[in-house]
Motif scaffolding. Structure first.
Motif, PDB file in Angstrom:
ATOM      1  N   LEU A 148     -41.217 -64.486 -39.112  1.00 25.85           N
ATOM      2  CA  LEU A 148     -42.380 -64.770 -38.566  1.00 25.85           C
ATOM      3  C   LEU A 148     -42.606 -66.195 -38.144  1.00 25.85           C
ATOM      4  O   LEU A 148     -43.339 -66.489 -37.236  1.00 25.85           O
ATOM      5  CB  LEU A 148     -43.428 -64.506 -39.917  1.00 25.85           C
ATOM      6  CG  LEU A 148     -45.104 -64.473 -39.354  1.00 25.85           C
ATOM      7  CD1 LEU A 148     -45.371 -63.717 -38.170  1.00 25.85           C
ATOM      8  CD2 LEU A 148     -45.805 -64.152 -40.659  1.00 25.85           C
ATOM      9  N   VAL A 149     -42.176 -67.079 -38.790  1.00 31.51           N
ATOM     10  CA  VAL A 149     -42.366 -68.588 -38.275  1.00 31.51           C
ATOM     11  C   VAL A 149     -41.865 -68.687 -37.354  1.00 31.51           C
ATOM     12  O   VAL A 149     -42.368 -69.280 -36.203  1.00 31.51           O
ATOM     13  CB  VAL A 149     -42.140 -69.517 -39.552  1.00 31.51           C
ATOM     14  CG1 VAL A 149     -41.929 -71.000 -39.112  1.00 31.51           C
ATOM     15  CG2 VAL A 149     -42.548 -69.400 -40.824  1.00 31.51           C
ATOM     16  N   SER A 150     -40.506 -68.469 -36.748  1.00 37.19           N
ATOM     17  CA  SER A 150     -39.844 -68.279 -35.747  1.00 37.19           C
ATOM     18  C   SER A 150     -40.724 -67.837 -34.461  1.00 37.19           C
ATOM     19  O   SER A 150     -40.820 -68.306 -33.303  1.00 37.19           O
ATOM     20  CB  SER A 150     -38.393 -67.880 -35.718  1.00 37.19           C
ATOM     21  OG  SER A 150     -37.978 -68.001 -34.505  1.00 37.19           O
ATOM     22  N   TRP A 151     -41.234 -66.571 -34.783  1.00 36.04           N
ATOM     23  CA  TRP A 151     -42.240 -65.628 -33.814  1.00 36.04           C
ATOM     24  C   TRP A 151     -43.335 -66.657 -33.438  1.00 36.04           C
ATOM     25  O   TRP A 151     -43.653 -66.715 -32.395  1.00 36.04           O
ATOM     26  CB  TRP A 151     -42.408 -64.593 -34.360  1.00 36.04           C
ATOM     27  CG  TRP A 151     -43.135 -63.474 -33.770  1.00 36.04           C
ATOM     28  CD1 TRP A 151     -42.457 -62.444 -33.031  1.00 36.04           C
ATOM     29  CD2 TRP A 151     -44.765 -63.428 -33.608  1.00 36.04           C
ATOM     30  NE1 TRP A 151     -43.664 -61.939 -32.357  1.00 36.04           N
ATOM     31  CE2 TRP A 151     -45.113 -62.234 -32.770  1.00 36.04           C
ATOM     32  CE3 TRP A 151     -45.795 -64.168 -34.248  1.00 36.04           C
ATOM     33  CZ2 TRP A 151     -46.446 -62.119 -32.411  1.00 36.04           C
ATOM     34  CZ3 TRP A 151     -47.062 -63.618 -33.937  1.00 36.04           C
ATOM     35  CH2 TRP A 151     -47.311 -62.440 -32.998  1.00 36.04           C
ATOM     36  N   VAL A 152     -43.910 -67.564 -34.175  1.00 35.74           N
ATOM     37  CA  VAL A 152     -45.161 -68.025 -34.071  1.00 35.74           C
ATOM     38  C   VAL A 152     -44.647 -69.184 -33.267  1.00 35.74           C
ATOM     39  O   VAL A 152     -45.449 -69.713 -32.410  1.00 35.74           O
ATOM     40  CB  VAL A 152     -45.592 -68.647 -35.292  1.00 35.74           C
ATOM     41  CG1 VAL A 152     -46.944 -69.731 -35.268  1.00 35.74           C
ATOM     42  CG2 VAL A 152     -46.503 -67.472 -36.270  1.00 35.74           C
ATOM     43  N   ASN A 153     -43.539 -69.944 -33.590  1.00 36.86           N
ATOM     44  CA  ASN A 153     -43.141 -71.155 -32.860  1.00 36.86           C
ATOM     45  C   ASN A 153     -42.764 -70.919 -31.573  1.00 36.86           C
ATOM     46  O   ASN A 153     -42.940 -71.654 -30.625  1.00 36.86           O
ATOM     47  CB  ASN A 153     -41.867 -71.546 -33.781  1.00 36.86           C
ATOM     48  CG  ASN A 153     -41.292 -73.132 -33.254  1.00 36.86           C
ATOM     49  OD1 ASN A 153     -42.138 -74.067 -33.396  1.00 36.86           O
ATOM     50  ND2 ASN A 153     -40.324 -72.986 -32.617  1.00 36.86           N
ATOM     51  N   ALA A 154     -42.369 -69.675 -31.304  1.00 34.94           N
ATOM     52  CA  ALA A 154     -41.691 -69.235 -29.846  1.00 34.94           C
ATOM     53  C   ALA A 154     -43.086 -69.160 -28.925  1.00 34.94           C
ATOM     54  O   ALA A 154     -42.803 -69.360 -27.775  1.00 34.94           O
ATOM     55  CB  ALA A 154     -41.101 -68.022 -30.122  1.00 34.94           C
ATOM     56  N   ASP A 155     -44.103 -68.844 -29.234  1.00 40.19           N
ATOM     57  CA  ASP A 155     -45.336 -68.600 -28.650  1.00 40.19           C
ATOM     58  C   ASP A 155     -46.739 -68.832 -29.300  1.00 40.19           C
ATOM     59  O   ASP A 155     -46.965 -67.918 -29.833  1.00 40.19           O
ATOM     60  CB  ASP A 155     -45.347 -67.180 -27.871  1.00 40.19           C
ATOM     61  CG  ASP A 155     -46.038 -66.733 -26.745  1.00 40.19           C
ATOM     62  OD1 ASP A 155     -47.098 -67.748 -26.638  1.00 40.19           O
ATOM     63  OD2 ASP A 155     -45.901 -66.031 -25.897  1.00 40.19           O
ATOM     64  N   ALA A 156     -46.941 -70.017 -29.347  1.00 40.18           N
ATOM     65  CA  ALA A 156     -48.221 -70.268 -29.887  1.00 40.18           C
ATOM     66  C   ALA A 156     -49.382 -69.666 -29.472  1.00 40.18           C
ATOM     67  O   ALA A 156     -50.245 -69.264 -30.405  1.00 40.18           O
ATOM     68  CB  ALA A 156     -48.586 -71.874 -29.963  1.00 40.18           C
ATOM     69  N   GLU A 157     -49.312 -69.714 -28.223  1.00 38.34           N
ATOM     70  CA  GLU A 157     -50.578 -68.753 -27.466  1.00 38.34           C
ATOM     71  C   GLU A 157     -50.801 -67.421 -27.950  1.00 38.34           C
ATOM     72  O   GLU A 157     -51.633 -66.827 -28.279  1.00 38.34           O
ATOM     73  CB  GLU A 157     -50.426 -68.805 -26.113  1.00 38.34           C
ATOM     74  CG  GLU A 157     -51.744 -68.434 -25.260  1.00 38.34           C
ATOM     75  CD  GLU A 157     -51.709 -68.558 -23.872  1.00 38.34           C
ATOM     76  OE1 GLU A 157     -52.597 -68.305 -22.932  1.00 38.34           O
ATOM     77  OE2 GLU A 157     -50.687 -69.062 -23.493  1.00 38.34           O
ATOM     78  N   ARG A 158     -49.567 -66.705 -28.064  1.00 41.67           N
ATOM     79  CA  ARG A 158     -49.460 -65.243 -28.385  1.00 41.67           C
ATOM     80  C   ARG A 158     -49.919 -65.103 -29.976  1.00 41.67           C
ATOM     81  O   ARG A 158     -50.836 -64.220 -30.164  1.00 41.67           O
ATOM     82  CB  ARG A 158     -48.366 -64.779 -28.304  1.00 41.67           C
ATOM     83  CG  ARG A 158     -48.019 -63.541 -29.020  1.00 41.67           C
ATOM     84  CD  ARG A 158     -46.620 -63.070 -28.900  1.00 41.67           C
ATOM     85  NE  ARG A 158     -45.558 -63.823 -29.642  1.00 41.67           N
ATOM     86  CZ  ARG A 158     -44.401 -63.830 -29.620  1.00 41.67           C
ATOM     87  NH1 ARG A 158     -43.539 -63.130 -29.168  1.00 41.67           N
ATOM     88  NH2 ARG A 158     -43.422 -64.493 -30.421  1.00 41.67           N
ATOM     89  N   ALA A 159     -49.710 -66.122 -30.971  1.00 37.74           N
ATOM     90  CA  ALA A 159     -49.802 -66.152 -32.104  1.00 37.74           C
ATOM     91  C   ALA A 159     -51.426 -66.274 -32.353  1.00 37.74           C
ATOM     92  O   ALA A 159     -52.012 -65.705 -32.904  1.00 37.74           O
ATOM     93  CB  ALA A 159     -49.228 -67.174 -33.000  1.00 37.74           C
ATOM     94  N   GLN A 160     -52.047 -67.276 -31.627  1.00 36.19           N
ATOM     95  CA  GLN A 160     -53.462 -67.674 -31.622  1.00 36.19           C
ATOM     96  C   GLN A 160     -54.195 -66.444 -31.205  1.00 36.19           C
ATOM     97  O   GLN A 160     -55.331 -66.042 -31.948  1.00 36.19           O
ATOM     98  CB  GLN A 160     -53.737 -68.750 -30.751  1.00 36.19           C
ATOM     99  CG  GLN A 160     -55.070 -69.265 -31.046  1.00 36.19           C
ATOM    100  CD  GLN A 160     -55.506 -70.495 -30.142  1.00 36.19           C
ATOM    101  OE1 GLN A 160     -54.626 -71.422 -29.960  1.00 36.19           O
ATOM    102  NE2 GLN A 160     -56.785 -70.643 -29.685  1.00 36.19           N
ATOM    103  N   ALA A 161     -53.649 -65.715 -30.084  1.00 38.43           N
ATOM    104  CA  ALA A 161     -54.625 -64.575 -29.408  1.00 38.43           C
ATOM    105  C   ALA A 161     -54.585 -63.508 -30.721  1.00 38.43           C
ATOM    106  O   ALA A 161     -55.477 -62.692 -30.798  1.00 38.43           O
ATOM    107  CB  ALA A 161     -53.943 -64.115 -28.228  1.00 38.43           C
ATOM    108  N   MET A 162     -53.476 -63.331 -31.298  1.00 41.61           N
ATOM    109  CA  MET A 162     -53.390 -62.264 -32.548  1.00 41.61           C
ATOM    110  C   MET A 162     -54.315 -62.450 -33.588  1.00 41.61           C
ATOM    111  O   MET A 162     -55.279 -61.677 -33.953  1.00 41.61           O
ATOM    112  CB  MET A 162     -51.974 -62.080 -32.865  1.00 41.61           C
ATOM    113  CG  MET A 162     -51.817 -60.919 -33.767  1.00 41.61           C
ATOM    114  SD  MET A 162     -50.249 -60.549 -34.396  1.00 41.61           S
ATOM    115  CE  MET A 162     -49.574 -59.643 -32.868  1.00 41.61           C
TER     116      MET A 162
END
Length: 489
Positions: A148-162
């Motif tokens: 999950l941390v790698s997933w967030v790190n790869a696309d901060a905009e996607r994580a924030q939108a979710m």
């Protein structure tokens, strides 16, 4: 000894000074007391809660996390609408389940080994907490190449939108979500790591202020809150200023309210204690288990004192010149700011009830000599807690043994100079944060040391300029005071 006296004395002797040690261990409902002044500390809109050891940070964290205890607390603070909240754990410094909050070892791997930004780690932790209540298409594990941390790190905009979408979903459901962070002093093995990881968490919490349904709730130690390095980011004052944060404090009436709640919920003592309260004040305790302590016994100190007089007598000796037991106990457990922790208060009463010098024919449950012995025990406990919080405190207090207070400031400085205290401090465990005053330019180190003791409440400056050490620290540190409680030897 009368049977009623024995039963009540046993109940006091079995008091537990620390009913909940970490946020994952909820207290029993019968151990919960909700002072009026703690409403702000539990308010989801107030992010930062600051308190010393034994003031209830982990107790309230655990009470919020557990559904049953949260529902109980919600009845005491209806304005907060805690019954509308789900609560997830972000950090508690202990091992949790596979999908739970990370411990410091996991953080070490994510930040030190894998090189992730601590802010991204906290974003991932919050997303995981949200996923317990809102279905999210995210990795299950925090760490690893596909975590999950790698997933967030790869696309901060996607994580924030979710996270924003989850916020809208929770709001539409008429619910709210609180993410609780406790025991931040366990975020790492040294203060540099603890500071940087704490700062990243605060930056994350600040960025979430515009969220409407999801709220972080952070419980922080006093010394961490006063660490200037923690506030070294823009707008930190919005979280840490005196107006923004909530300080956990216990007034005299709060502590007696806690005591009476515990006695009223003790299965053996309840019938006797209820009759005692009814006779002394006219207050009925029949519904205390469901409704909590009646307001009149929570807020009215004269009624509280009327009950305590029956338990402990009027005075700390033969006459009122020795002081009233009700106020004397609180005063002599207070630090330099007049603060008393429930842990110290309950320890003093527990030890008073165990005092071996009680006359066998006494009609009192505890007496003034037992209370003085209780101060000695509470001082030992509080000093031990202080050593855990400030690793340098022992090197400072040991040279002051047998010094009579209040005393001139020069007497203290002379003791430190003779003992080589500054050198001894440098040799202590460096995982502890040194006094904040040492980072301030221009001050003599010994002056800064005294200022540190005053800042944390171990010492106080009298109006005539002399330095005093309150009994809660003085007794265990073996300092002397004319007419005061004798130090333990």
């Amino acid at each position: 000894m009368d049977e009623p006296v024995r039963i009540l004395r046993t109940a006091l002797a079995e008091l537990t000074p620390a009913p909940s040690h970490d946020a994952t261990s909820p207290p029993e409902l019968t151990k919960i007391y909700a002072p009026e002044g703690h409403e702000a500390a539990l308010d989801p809109e107030r992010v930062m809660v600051i308190g010393g050891r034994g003031t209830g940070k982990s107790f309230w964290s655990a009470s919020l996390l557990n559904n049953e205890t949260r529902a109980f607390v919600a009845r005491s603070y209806p304005r907060l609408r805690l019954d509308q909240y789900n609560v997830a754990l972000g950090f508690a410094g202990v091992d949790t389940g596979l999908d739970g909050a990370p411990n410091s070892e996991v953080l070490d791997e994510l930040i030190d080994r894998d090189g992730f930004d601590p802010v991204k780690v906290w974003r991932a932790v919050i997303l995981r907490g949200v996923s317990h209540f809102v279905p999210l298409n995210i990795p299950e594990k925090l760490g690893g190449q596909n975590g999950l941390v790698s997933w967030v790190n790869a696309d901060a905009e996607r994580a924030q939108a979710m996270l924003r979408q989850a916020d809208d979903t929770i709001l539409a459901q008429g619910r709210r979500l609180l993410i609780v962070f406790d025991a931040l002093d366990r975020l790492g093995s040294n203060w540099q790591d603890i500071r940087e990881r704490s700062k990243a968490l605060l930056r994350t919490a600040l960025a979430m202020q515009t969220y409407r349904a999801i709220r972080p709730k952070i419980f922080l130690r006093v010394d961490q809150a006063e660490d200037r390095g923690l506030a070294a980011f823009p707008d930190a004052s919005k979280l840490l200023s005196k107006g923004a944060r909530v300080d956990l404090t216990w007034e005299c009436r709060d502590l007696y309210g806690l005591l009476y709640t515990l006695l009223a919920n003790d299965p053996n003592a309840k019938p006797l204690f209820s009759r005692l309260v009814q006779g002394a004040t006219g207050i009925d305790l029949a519904d205390v288990a469901q409704e909590g302590l009646p307001t009149s016994l929570k807020d009215q100190e004269p009624k509280q004192e009327a009950v305590f007089v029956i338990l402990a007598g009027h005075y700390m000796g033969a006459s009122k010149t020795k002081g009233r037991t009700y106020s004397w106990l609180y005063k002599h457990l207070s630090d330099g700011f007049g603060r008393v922790s429930p842990r110290s208060f309950l320890e003093a009463l527990r030890s008073a009830a165990s005092y071996r010098g009680m006359p066998p024919d006494s009609r009192l449950v505890i007496n003034h000599k037992g209370i003085q012995a209780g101060i000695q025990a509470a001082s030992d406990l509080r000093l031990q807690q202080l050593k855990e919080e400030y690793g340098w405190i022992e090197a400072i207090l040991e040279p002051l043994a047998d010094l009579r207070v209040p005393c001139p400031e020069d007497d203290i400085r002379s003791r430190w100079q003779e003992a080589g205290t500054l050198t001894a401090m440098r040799e202590t465990d460096q995982s502890y944060l040194e006094p904040i005053e040492f980072s301030e330019p221009g001050d003599d180190r010994l002056i800064a040391l005294l200022r540190a003791l005053i800042r944390i409440g171990v010492a106080e400056r009298r109006s005539d300029g002399r330095i005093n050490v309150p009994d809660i620290y003085r007794v265990a540190a073996k300092l002397l005071k004319k007419g005061g409680v004798k130090p333990n030897r």
